[in-house]
Design an enzyme around this catalytic site. Structure first.
Site, short mmCIF file in Angstrom:
data_model
loop_
_atom_site.label_atom_id
_atom_site.label_comp_id
_atom_site.label_asym_id
_atom_site.label_seq_id
_atom_site.Cartn_x
_atom_site.Cartn_y
_atom_site.Cartn_z
N ASP A 142 -30.69 41.12 -12.26
CA ASP A 142 -30.80 41.23 -10.81
C ASP A 142 -30.69 39.86 -10.13
O ASP A 142 -31.15 38.85 -10.68
CB ASP A 142 -32.15 41.86 -10.46
N ARG A 144 -28.09 37.47 -4.15
CA ARG A 144 -29.03 36.52 -3.54
C ARG A 144 -28.78 35.10 -4.01
O ARG A 144 -28.93 34.14 -3.25
CB ARG A 144 -30.47 36.95 -3.85
N HIS A 183 -21.55 37.31 -8.92
CA HIS A 183 -21.26 38.21 -10.03
C HIS A 183 -20.51 37.48 -11.15
O HIS A 183 -20.77 37.72 -12.34
CB HIS A 183 -20.43 39.40 -9.54
N SER A 218 -25.15 50.56 -12.38
CA SER A 218 -25.92 51.80 -12.30
C SER A 218 -25.12 52.89 -11.60
O SER A 218 -24.14 52.60 -10.89
CB SER A 218 -27.24 51.57 -11.55
N SER A 219 -25.54 54.13 -11.78
CA SER A 219 -24.87 55.23 -11.12
C SER A 219 -25.04 55.16 -9.61
O SER A 219 -24.26 55.76 -8.86
CB SER A 219 -25.39 56.57 -11.65
N GLU A 220 -26.05 54.40 -9.14
CA GLU A 220 -26.27 54.23 -7.70
C GLU A 220 -25.39 53.11 -7.12
O GLU A 220 -25.22 53.02 -5.90
CB GLU A 220 -27.73 53.92 -7.41
N ARG A 264 -22.14 50.84 -3.11
CA ARG A 264 -21.84 49.51 -2.58
C ARG A 264 -20.46 49.50 -1.92
O ARG A 264 -19.65 50.39 -2.16
CB ARG A 264 -21.90 48.46 -3.70
N LEU A 292 -26.03 41.48 -34.03
CA LEU A 292 -26.67 41.91 -32.79
C LEU A 292 -26.02 43.18 -32.25
O LEU A 292 -24.79 43.31 -32.23
CB LEU A 292 -26.56 40.80 -31.74
N ARG A 318 -39.63 46.52 -10.50
CA ARG A 318 -39.39 47.96 -10.66
C ARG A 318 -38.30 48.15 -11.71
O ARG A 318 -37.57 47.21 -12.04
CB ARG A 318 -38.97 48.60 -9.33
#
Length: 260
Positions: A35, A39, A52, A80-82, A86, A146, A209
């Site tokens: 995240d 910002r 990004h 994410s699916s959300e 954007r 890994l 969160r």
């Protein structure tokens, strides 16, 4: 649960801490909510795309550090699916970055024995991305180092619903009874069924969160929230989170030997 450092502090307060994890317990499976790209870009007077792009560099550092530190599996929240809500231009930029990452990094990941898996529902409309993602899985399938899992177009509620739907179909077809549906059977149907139990969730940027990420898997995971934006995440910050993890007393709902 812990929040390390001062979120939103000055650049000097957010500098990478020097922490040694020598001799500490290292988690087998670490999940990361990456995240703060936007910002970070805003704080540096740069377009969001640059945040990004720098975030992809942080992924490379993280994979390298995880290999060096002996972590068995890393799962990253890529898209994410959300995130489809954007702006279209930003989504397009993110998809372009994903394609470039696969093209430029697949050879190195494979050479370093990293096994890549994709979880989530894939891209609903870009066959090129879908092909690239699946080819990445096929090419690295035999690797034993890994285990890098990329959550793409992923939402944990949807993942759990899909798992339960599969069990419900088995009940309807007589292969299972309702009493056969246990937490263990649900876990076996999740996208992460082949991975070790989740030990640690790290979220950058100071937010606290899970944002619909690995909700089932995180039931007994340790949560560490860092005040650094993802593009600035490096090995020192990774080791800071691991050091915090090593101080935790993980009881999984039980009690300590002295009864406390």
């Amino acid at each position: 649960m812990a929040k390390i450092g001062v979120p939103g502090g000055t650049p000097s307060e957010r500098e990478s801490p020097a922490v040694s994890v020598a001799g500490s317990a290292v988690p087998r499976h670490v999940a990361i909510i990456m995240d703060g790209n936007g910002r970070w870009a805003k704080a540096h007077g740069l377009p969001r795309f640059e945040g990004h792009r720098r975030g992809v560099e942080a992924v490379r550092r993280t994979v390298s550090a995880a290999r060096d530190l002996g972590i068995e599996a890393v799962t990253i929240y890529s898209f994410s699916s959300e995130n489809w809500s954007r702006p279209l231009a930003e989504v397009s930029e993110l998809m372009g970055l994903l394609k470039r990452f696969i093209r430029s990094d697949l050879r190195d990941l494979h050479a370093n024995n990293v096994r890549v898996r994709i979880i989530g529902e894939g891209h609903p409309g870009d066959s090129e991305i879908e092909t690239m993602l699946r080819e990445t899985e096929v090419i690295t399938r035999g690797n034993t180092g890994l285990r890098l899992t990329v959550a793409f177009n992923y939402g944990s509620r949807n993942e759990i619903a899909r798992a339960v739907q599969g069990l419900a179909r088995d009940v309807a077809q007589g292969r299972l009874t309702p009493d056969d549906i246990t937490p263990e059977r649900i876990a076996e149907r999740l996208d992460t069924a082949e991975l070790p139990p989740l030990d640690l969730v790290i979220r950058t940027s100071g937010e606290q969160r899970l944002s619909n990420f690995l909700l089932w898997q995180a039931a007994y995971a340790e949560l560490v929230f860092l005040p650094v934006h993802w593009p600035d995440f490096d090995r020192a910050w990774f080791e800071k989170a691991l050091s915090e993890y090593s101080r935790r007393e993980r009881r999984f709902g039980g009690i300590e030997p002295d009864g406390c």
